[in-house]
Scaffold this active site. Sequence first.
Site, PDB file in Angstrom:
ATOM      1  N   LEU A 306       0.832  -1.196   0.000  1.00  0.00           N
ATOM      2  CA  LEU A 306       0.000   0.000   0.000  1.00  0.00           C
ATOM      3  C   LEU A 306       0.867   1.246   0.000  1.00  0.00           C
ATOM      4  O   LEU A 306       1.826   1.353   0.774  1.00  0.00           O
ATOM      5  CB  LEU A 306      -0.885   0.040   1.253  1.00  0.00           C
ATOM      6  CG  LEU A 306      -2.018  -0.976   1.365  1.00  0.00           C
ATOM      7  CD1 LEU A 306      -2.417  -1.135   2.822  1.00  0.00           C
ATOM      8  CD2 LEU A 306      -3.214  -0.535   0.557  1.00  0.00           C
ATOM      9  N   ASP A 307       0.531   2.180  -0.870  1.00  0.00           N
ATOM     10  CA  ASP A 307       1.106   3.516  -0.763  1.00  0.00           C
ATOM     11  C   ASP A 307       0.478   4.198   0.454  1.00  0.00           C
ATOM     12  O   ASP A 307      -0.615   3.822   0.886  1.00  0.00           O
ATOM     13  CB  ASP A 307       0.813   4.303  -2.035  1.00  0.00           C
ATOM     14  CG  ASP A 307       1.343   5.720  -1.975  1.00  0.00           C
ATOM     15  OD1 ASP A 307       2.496   5.902  -1.560  1.00  0.00           O
ATOM     16  OD2 ASP A 307       0.584   6.641  -2.316  1.00  0.00           O
TER      17      ASP A 307
END
Length: 761
Positions: A306-307
């Site tokens: 995940l960013d």
Amino acid sequence: MNKDWLNPALLGLTLLALLAGGGARWLDQPAVAAGLWNLSALLVAAVLLVEIVQRLLRREVGVDLIALLSIGAAVLLEQALVAAVIAIMLASGRTLEYFTAQRAERELKQLINRAPRFATRLDSGQLVQIPVEQVAVGDQLLLRMGEVVPVDSVLLSAVAILDESALSGESLPVTLHAGASIRSGGVNVGDPLQLRASQTAERSTYAGIVRMAQAASQSRAPFARLADRYALALVPLTLLLGGLAWLLSGDPLRALAVLVVATPCPLILAVPVAIMSGISRCARRGILVKDGATLEALAGVEVLFLDKTGTLTSGHASVQSVESSGRYPQEQLLQLTASLAQASPHPIAAAIVSAAVNAGLRLSAPAQVQEQPGAGLSGTIDGHLVKLGAHHFIAGQQPAAEWDAAVLRRMDYQACSGSFIGIDGVMAGAVLFADPLRLESPYALRRLRQAGIRKVVMLTGDRLETAQMIGLAAGVDEIRAGLDPAAKVAAVQQGRQFGRTLMVGDGINDAPALAVADVGIALGASGATASSEAAGVVLLVDRLDRVAEALQIARRSRRIAEQGVLVGMGLSLLAMLVAALGYLPALSGAILQEVIDVAVIFNALRALGAGRNASTAEPLQGTSIDQLKHEHADLARVLEAVHNLASQLASYSPAQARSELQGLLEQLQTHLVPHEQNDESQLYPLLTTYLHGDDPLAAMSHTHREIFRLTHLLARMHADLASSRSSLTLEEIQRVLLRLDTVLTLHFEQENELYHNLDRR
């Protein structure tokens, strides 16, 4: 061949031939009946032969070979009625597959068919209707009520009311104000609007969505192609079993019966219908899957990357403060920085520009702008070389100075992010941003784990200390900070040792990692951005919990496809054995195979639904959710008063402390306590119908009781504080206030998350 008319036409002709042959037989014309039946069967056989040859020329496997053999064998063995029934079985299966595919692709076709074809342009004071492909950036457009926004635009009118349900699945219209960016594909449900085109049709959001929908409707999943090879493997098995039955019994009709029930329709039909149904259900929920291969790959992911910014956090950063190192005033720093930020599409840049506009500052045009993804932005503003970005981008290899270190430490403590400002090669200041954790992030990660994700890793270009605060609050397993796009790619590649990888991001700098992952999901991105072009899945609604929903839909679709294959082919193999033993004549076998085909298709269509485990309760109305959120917003000042008094009480004189405490108690007893009592007696009983478990809100009810107890205790302490004989100290009251402050903060955050996740719009 155009199957839009071919399959229904074949079914009509074979049925007509069957009825006509039956009439001829009744009129004692067996030769005519046999001729009609054989003719209809040979017509279907000719279509099959052409399609098999065409696929072989494309180096694809012809999976209808067994069906072709069964028709040929029936005609050669003078079983005309059997041949006609086989032809009807195949034609009806193909027609049923066609109509069920149309049903499964309905949402995708709606997206494609509603694409705008024309736009109304204001040209020299005249309104001219032009093809949407001729719209140029900067053109002024008129959008009437009921028309679809043709290209991405900027709103020139004061207010716009748009229905974006086709883009996001959100049922309620959205209200936008002058200057807002509008995605193509929304429908104007208010007064006529004036727009200024910001993209061409080809590069607009809706064009990207249509391209993905077209690719999805034409794709085949690897599982479907693998099913073709499995179906072809049945050919030697069928011939062997049929030959043995003929050899051992001496009856060639047994071999024919084996061929009839061996037609691999369950294997051919189950997979594409289930996969397309899953893609269609995703589209209905604002989740656009590029093709069947992506949906199948999504069903097998185990490691999630995940960013941070815009993915785990809201991405709608707002400027918290502008800090100056002393060389430039804060207003000038904001003016120079915002002028440069105009050249970047990054959400952080948009926040800086918005802050400057709200402050009434005049922005200059940037020149010689260069952007280094993941690091920063530089350009010339009013003769100054201005740089904006990470600390190392401004300071280079030099160690952090005292002022820099103080700002970095403040960012750590406050869990906020920031961009440093360099002017003419000198560190001049910093912009600090507030970008809170998405309300649905912890819930989304819990759902993803339930759906089979074994490891969650957060990737960010931000500093480790700041990233840790967000990661711990969200509940990730591992945090990797200070990464540029290349480092993100390396992290995703390394993650493959733990299983199939899924990358979720929203920015241009996430595009390489999205492309290298087994599946990439662009969160809330427009169809023309680099991130959505690199991703296999685009979420058209800006909610992280839709990632978990996409994963659940993909896994359920694959499971249903596998069930159809195993059960359908298992029944076909069993029927082959029964036919080989002489207990299932060819005519009965054809009818039985048709029943199996229909059952397999209807089973595959289950992928269009949510499944038995889905909540049967109707979602709360949007107005109810909004009311709950407004009530919490109104109580924010009460929570702030509790926090301020808890922090400052010990510094007050006794008289001032009594006065401040009395004022706080009035707010608590007038506003907070009645709100919580109403939640306990009316709202929570209602919410239990939307949640699982016998008493899902027990812990939050306990928090209510603690709030009531602490408020009552503060009232007693206030009374005792007024007594001259009391030995009560302000430190004792402050401890209770600190406890109340902690309980209220946690309780309101829990309720905000709950209300947000109950909002299924």
